[in-house]
Design a protein around this motif. Structure first.
Motif, mmCIF file in Angstrom:
data_model
loop_
_atom_site.group_PDB
_atom_site.id
_atom_site.type_symbol
_atom_site.label_atom_id
_atom_site.label_comp_id
_atom_site.label_asym_id
_atom_site.label_seq_id
_atom_site.Cartn_x
_atom_site.Cartn_y
_atom_site.Cartn_z
ATOM 1 N N TYR A 89 0.923 -1.103 -0.012
ATOM 2 C CA TYR A 89 0.018 0.362 0.195
ATOM 3 C C TYR A 89 0.877 1.075 0.153
ATOM 4 O O TYR A 89 2.068 1.281 1.020
ATOM 5 C CB TYR A 89 -1.067 -0.162 1.460
ATOM 6 N N VAL A 119 0.058 -5.488 1.568
ATOM 7 C CA VAL A 119 -0.891 -5.903 1.695
ATOM 8 C C VAL A 119 -1.385 -7.601 0.775
ATOM 9 O O VAL A 119 -0.897 -7.283 0.069
ATOM 10 C CB VAL A 119 -1.952 -4.327 1.636
ATOM 11 N N HIS A 121 -7.030 -7.330 1.167
ATOM 12 C CA HIS A 121 -7.378 -5.943 1.918
ATOM 13 C C HIS A 121 -7.428 -4.975 1.025
ATOM 14 O O HIS A 121 -8.182 -3.816 1.285
ATOM 15 C CB HIS A 121 -5.562 -5.717 2.509
#
Length: 253
Positions: free
Chosen positions: A122, A132, A136
């Protein structure tokens, strides 16, 4: 004429409004950072080399039908690119164990992986760009399932292209990261490769000696970063042998 309006400044590049609607001028800086900007320096000529190398790779992708944001290089440090909506992910493709993967899983650096592994981080400097998973990404709406399918397809096509090009000049593509953006043609959306592809965003090792030719040279104090990037450029024919890197900044009005 006054310089165009700055849109964004990152660790290695600055973005300015482009001369036409839907375009951006991407300026490559000489700044080098590592460990989430805990280590910093200015490496003269790095921006010039990354600009030229990213042009080379993006043009190559265009030639094999992989969509990307590159339009043309403007000068030694700037290129004109298509504006796009960046998906807030770094897409990492790994062919050999190295860096954080080796540390996380205890795998010796240089171990060939049974298949390319794709990871996602991210994009948030304040959080250190955390790793992630697809759950997610879906849960927080960063990308749809169709987006993820397209991202994987793009990433693997880039991997095939880069691996072949690099191996042809005696360089092993250990891993790399790309960013992907959305562009819209009316109601139709498609994904394109954005940001840059350069030794800043790849791990590159000499096939015969294992010498590092990427930003690990800076991370690990292994010598001259400019010399490493210049070697990559010369092997690829981006810079002729014996030529010096022009380092004087040039700006577009």
């Amino acid at each position: 004429m006054a310089r165009r309006k700055k849109i964004y400044e990152g660790k290695a590049k600055t973005l300015f409004e482009g001369p036409e609607p839907g375009t951006i001028v991407q300026y490559f800086k000489d700044d080098a950072t590592a460990f989430n900007a805990e280590k910093k320096d200015v490496i003269e000529g790095k921006g010039v080399l990354n600009n030229m190398l990213s042009e080379y790779f993006m043009t190559g992708l265009t030639n094999i039908g992989v969509p990307n944001h590159f339009i043309r290089r403007l000068n030694m440090r700037e290129q004109l690119v298509r504006a796009c909506e960046i998906i807030p992910l770094e897409i990492i493709v790994r062919n050999f164990a190295a860096g954080s993967l080796s540390k996380r899983l205890g795998i010796e650096e240089g171990t060939a992986l049974p298949r390319p592994i794709i990871e996602y981080c991210y994009k948030d400097d304040g959080l250190g760009d955390p790793l992630v998973g697809e759950e997610h990404i879906a849960a927080f709406g960063w990308a749809s399932q169709q987006d993820m399918d397209d991202i994987v397809s793009l990433a693997l096509r880039v991997n095939d292209f880069l691996s072949g090009v690099m191996y042809g000049v005696g360089i092993k593509l250990v891993d790399f990261k790309i960013e992907v953006g959305r562009v819209y043609d009316g109601d139709f959306q498609r994904l394109i490769v954005a940001d840059e592809i350069s030794p800043d965003s790849c791990r590159l090792w000499d096939v015969a000696t294992g010498q590092k030719l990427d930003k690990d040279v800076f991370r690990r104090d292994l010598g001259s970063l400019t010399d490493a990037y210049t070697e990559v450029a010369r092997r690829l024919g981006v810079m002729p042998k014996g030529s010096a890197v022009p380092i004087k900044p040039t700006l577009i009005n």
